[in-house]
Design a protein around this motif. Structure first.
Motif, PDB file in Angstrom:
ATOM      1  N   ASP A 165       7.670   9.281   6.891  1.00 56.07           N
ATOM      2  CA  ASP A 165       6.887   8.420   5.922  1.00 56.07           C
ATOM      3  C   ASP A 165       6.420   9.213   4.639  1.00 56.07           C
ATOM      4  O   ASP A 165       5.981  10.398   4.724  1.00 56.07           O
ATOM      5  CB  ASP A 165       5.659   7.789   6.907  1.00 56.07           C
ATOM      6  N   LEU A 166       6.327   8.214   3.809  1.00 55.37           N
ATOM      7  CA  LEU A 166       6.079   8.906   2.280  1.00 55.37           C
ATOM      8  C   LEU A 166       4.853   7.867   1.884  1.00 55.37           C
ATOM      9  O   LEU A 166       5.092   6.623   1.731  1.00 55.37           O
ATOM     10  CB  LEU A 166       7.041   8.779   1.361  1.00 55.37           C
ATOM     11  N   ARG A 167       3.726   8.514   1.691  1.00 50.31           N
ATOM     12  CA  ARG A 167       2.542   7.658   1.051  1.00 50.31           C
ATOM     13  C   ARG A 167       2.408   7.945  -0.235  1.00 50.31           C
ATOM     14  O   ARG A 167       2.436   9.159  -0.819  1.00 50.31           O
ATOM     15  CB  ARG A 167       1.279   8.032   1.825  1.00 50.31           C
ATOM     16  N   LEU A 168       2.187   7.057  -1.307  1.00 52.89           N
ATOM     17  CA  LEU A 168       2.336   7.106  -2.765  1.00 52.89           C
ATOM     18  C   LEU A 168       0.826   6.999  -3.140  1.00 52.89           C
ATOM     19  O   LEU A 168      -0.293   6.215  -2.549  1.00 52.89           O
ATOM     20  CB  LEU A 168       3.081   5.962  -3.201  1.00 52.89           C
ATOM     21  N   THR A 169       0.791   7.522  -4.366  1.00 51.01           N
ATOM     22  CA  THR A 169      -0.640   7.531  -5.093  1.00 51.01           C
ATOM     23  C   THR A 169      -0.998   5.994  -5.387  1.00 51.01           C
ATOM     24  O   THR A 169      -2.093   5.735  -6.162  1.00 51.01           O
ATOM     25  CB  THR A 169      -0.798   8.354  -6.340  1.00 51.01           C
ATOM     26  N   LEU A 170      -0.013   5.067  -5.513  1.00 49.72           N
ATOM     27  CA  LEU A 170      -0.178   3.620  -6.316  1.00 49.72           C
ATOM     28  C   LEU A 170      -1.484   3.099  -5.447  1.00 49.72           C
ATOM     29  O   LEU A 170      -1.625   3.138  -4.376  1.00 49.72           O
ATOM     30  CB  LEU A 170       1.070   2.824  -5.774  1.00 49.72           C
ATOM     31  N   ASP A 171      -1.886   2.125  -6.414  1.00 47.53           N
ATOM     32  CA  ASP A 171      -3.105   1.226  -5.899  1.00 47.53           C
ATOM     33  C   ASP A 171      -2.311  -0.034  -5.625  1.00 47.53           C
ATOM     34  O   ASP A 171      -1.913  -0.632  -6.714  1.00 47.53           O
ATOM     35  CB  ASP A 171      -4.201   1.098  -6.710  1.00 47.53           C
ATOM     36  N   ALA A 172      -1.928  -0.513  -4.585  1.00 51.76           N
ATOM     37  CA  ALA A 172      -1.303  -1.761  -4.496  1.00 51.76           C
ATOM     38  C   ALA A 172      -1.774  -3.171  -5.186  1.00 51.76           C
ATOM     39  O   ALA A 172      -0.879  -3.751  -5.697  1.00 51.76           O
ATOM     40  CB  ALA A 172      -0.910  -1.905  -2.854  1.00 51.76           C
ATOM     41  N   GLY A 173      -2.985  -3.036  -4.795  1.00 50.14           N
ATOM     42  CA  GLY A 173      -3.563  -4.214  -5.582  1.00 50.14           C
ATOM     43  C   GLY A 173      -3.376  -4.290  -7.110  1.00 50.14           C
ATOM     44  O   GLY A 173      -2.950  -5.244  -7.710  1.00 50.14           O
ATOM     45  N   LEU A 174      -3.426  -2.953  -7.632  1.00 45.34           N
ATOM     46  CA  LEU A 174      -3.485  -2.825  -9.110  1.00 45.34           C
ATOM     47  C   LEU A 174      -1.967  -3.027  -9.645  1.00 45.34           C
ATOM     48  O   LEU A 174      -1.861  -3.420 -10.562  1.00 45.34           O
ATOM     49  CB  LEU A 174      -4.192  -1.875  -9.505  1.00 45.34           C
TER      50      LEU A 174
END
Length: 591
Positions: A165-174
């Motif tokens: 699995d890869l977790r990203l730095t993105l804020d999903a709401g933003l």
């Protein structure tokens, strides 16, 4: 703010048929049943009829069914309505989150997609293919005459690795809100594309990254048929001439070398002759002798060109000084962001190919050089974060383990960085229309606009009345906490006069909307000491008039952004350089 699934692997049914097992008398009924379930008509329905009647041993009718279609096929098989067909589960990549624009999935350009062979294409999927997809276990064995493997001959060649699995730095709401803002601007401005990226200037974390038009990654084949160029990410994989945002780099070089200070007077004469070329301000109106910080604030091309000429004793040394500042801040080189397909831009090194004076002038206001939006966001981060060049990145964790943040290197003096951040704040507080369109009450805001003509290589002329609009800036409570780079690509504004353009949503207004969304997503409360933007003077006849009567041109008010000029216009005859009233003492050595 939580975890959202952006991409995952699931299963979809492939619909296959065995025509040689289908009695000829039943072929018509079976094909009608299939077409009814699939909703096929016309050419698609005719293809199903042909395939069922081919008499071949095996054919693929539909490579990937929707869930409702699979359920209906299963029911028809159980009831005996279908014979000689089967459902075969196949692993497929699924993008479950709708994007902020119609018929898109969230972060489509950034994520890319996985093709039918299981290979990542574009973006994160291609960059992290081996990590996400893993490697299969490989064995070898001897085969006997019958074709089977010989017992005891099997050996392990590669144990393989499971996908992670890869977790990203993105804020999903933003991210979702950013896509909505870009879509609104894209529609309002009738632009070819609108893009933006939001960075943490201290760490390089990418908080949001999007371009419109995007696409539905679940239907990548349809996009490939319609317009495969839509897969190319404008933020990292496509370059453009940015215009006056690069004036900040002239300021960085001049401040560092001590050739200019914020208060140093510069003669903005409206036009300047350089051999057979002429450089013009967007309105071709002189502001006269003004402080250098106002050259940047009012985006004066002539003033920026004169400032660039102070960087060295001659054109060659000044050009090298400007290029070196570009290079240090990341212009003309890859940022190292972890997506596939990043390009380094188009920059000519004056130490290799000598610049003419017109090249230096053009470079001072961002023409004759091509960059990517992620390069701009990274370079502006260094100008406001204490002088550190950061590596923008998206990987935050692999499996359950966090990823170490990339190291950063200091490329500017800390005090110089503070000066440049202050200059960006001056831009959005000094110019009334920028203040009205950019400032956010209670927050520290700064930035620089850019409006660039577009060169048509086939016609060898400027594209008439079509421009690229940019804004790169920062927002935070008491310090820069987010850097935002905005690009409105190939928009055709309403032109109300020389250098006086109107867009429905300007680049700096779009920046303001994104800045408000970003502060909310980062949970950054407004600072009490900032009561809001200063009061705005009433415009005079749609234009700001400077003390002493000189017109303050540059990029206009009233929702408009004026062009910052071009590579230099060949002139039929030398133009006189008119200067406005001298409000400042003229130092020696300033051209």
């Amino acid at each position: 703010s939580g975890t959202q699934m952006l991409a995952t692997t699931g299963f979809r049914d492939l619909l296959a048929a065995y025509p040689e097992q289908i009695p000829e008398a039943d072929a018509g009924r079976i094909s009608r049943t299939l077409n009814q379930i699939l909703g096929y008509k016309g050419a698609d329905a005719a293809r199903i009829r042909r395939e069922v009647q081919t008499g071949r041993s095996y054919v693929v009718l539909v490579p990937q069914l929707r869930a409702k279609q699979s359920a209906a096929i299963k029911q028809a098989l159980a009831s005996g309505k279908l014979k000689g067909v089967s459902l075969e589960p196949r692993a497929v990549r699924i993008y479950p989150s709708p994007g902020g624009a119609p018929e898109t999935t969230v972060a489509s350009h950034l994520l890319g997609f996985v093709n039918n062979e299981g290979n990542g294409q574009y973006g994160i999927e291609q960059r992290y293919q081996e990590l996400l997809g893993g490697r299969p276990r490989v064995t070898s064995a001897l085969r006997g005459l019958e074709g089977g493997s010989i017992a005891g001959s099997s050996r392990l060649v590669d144990p393989g690795t499971p996908g992670a699995d890869l977790r990203l730095t993105l804020d999903a709401g933003l991210q979702l809100q950013l896509e909505k803002e870009l879509y609104a601007a894209w529609v309002a401005d009738a632009a070819v594309a609108v893009s933006a990226v939001v960075l943490d200037p201290d760490t390089g974390e990418v908080l949001a990254w999007a371009s419109v038009p995007g696409y539905d990654a679940n239907r990548f084949r349809a996009t490939a048929d319609e317009d495969p160029n839509r897969f190319i990410d404008p933020i990292a994989s496509r370059v453009y001439e940015p215009g006056s945002v690069l004036k900040m780099m002239v300021a960085a070089a001049a401040y560092e070398r001590g050739t200019l200070a914020a208060s140093t007077p510069i003669n903005d004469s409206g036009s300047m002759q350089l051999g057979r070329f002429r450089v013009d301000d967007s309105d071709k109106q002189p502001m006269g002798w003004i402080p250098f910080e106002d050259v940047i604030a009012y985006s004066r091309n002539v003033g920026a060109a004169r400032a660039a000429m102070t960087l060295g004793d001659d054109t060659r040394s000044a050009s090298i000084a400007l290029y070196q500042m570009w290079h240090r801040l990341g212009i003309g080189r890859e940022t190292g962001v972890d997506v596939s397909g990043e390009v380094e831009g188009l920059v000519i090194d004056p130490a290799i190919k000598t610049w003419a004076r017109i090249d230096l002038a053009n470079g001072s206001f961002g023409q004759g050089v091509a960059v990517t939006p992620i390069q701009l966001a990274t370079s502006f981060s260094a100008m406001v974060n204490g002088g550190y060049r950061i590596r923008p990145h998206l990987a935050a964790g692999v499996g359950g383990q966090p990823v170490a943040e990339p190291e950063r290197s200091q490329v500017l003096d800390t005090e110089l960085s503070a000066e440049l951040a202050g200059l960006m704040t001056h831009v959005v507080t000094e110019v009334p229309w920028y203040a009205k369109g950019t400032l956010v009450p209670g927050y520290l805001v700064g930035g620089k606009t850019g409006t660039a003509q577009i060169w048509d290589t086939k016609r060898r002329d400027w594209v008439p009345n079509v421009f690229n609009f940019s804004f790169v800036g920062f927002a935070g409570a008491t310090r820069p906490e987010a850097v935002i780079a905005v690009q409105i690509h190939r928009a055709k504004p309403l032109i109300r006069g020389q250098g006086d353009f109107k867009l429905s949503i300007t680049s700096y207004e779009l920046f303001r909307r994104i800045a408000i969304d970003t502060m909310a997503a980062m949970d950054i409360s407004p600072a009490r000491r900032l009561a809001g933007p200063p009061p705005l003077p009433e415009p005079t006849s749609g234009r700001e008039v400077a003390p002493g009567g000189s017109r303050r041109g540059g990029e206009r008010a009233h929702g408009g952004s004026g062009t910052d000029g071009g590579r230099g216009t060949p002139a039929a005859s030398p133009s006189a350089e008119a200067s406005g009233p001298r409000s400042y003492p003229v130092p020696e050595g300033i051209p």
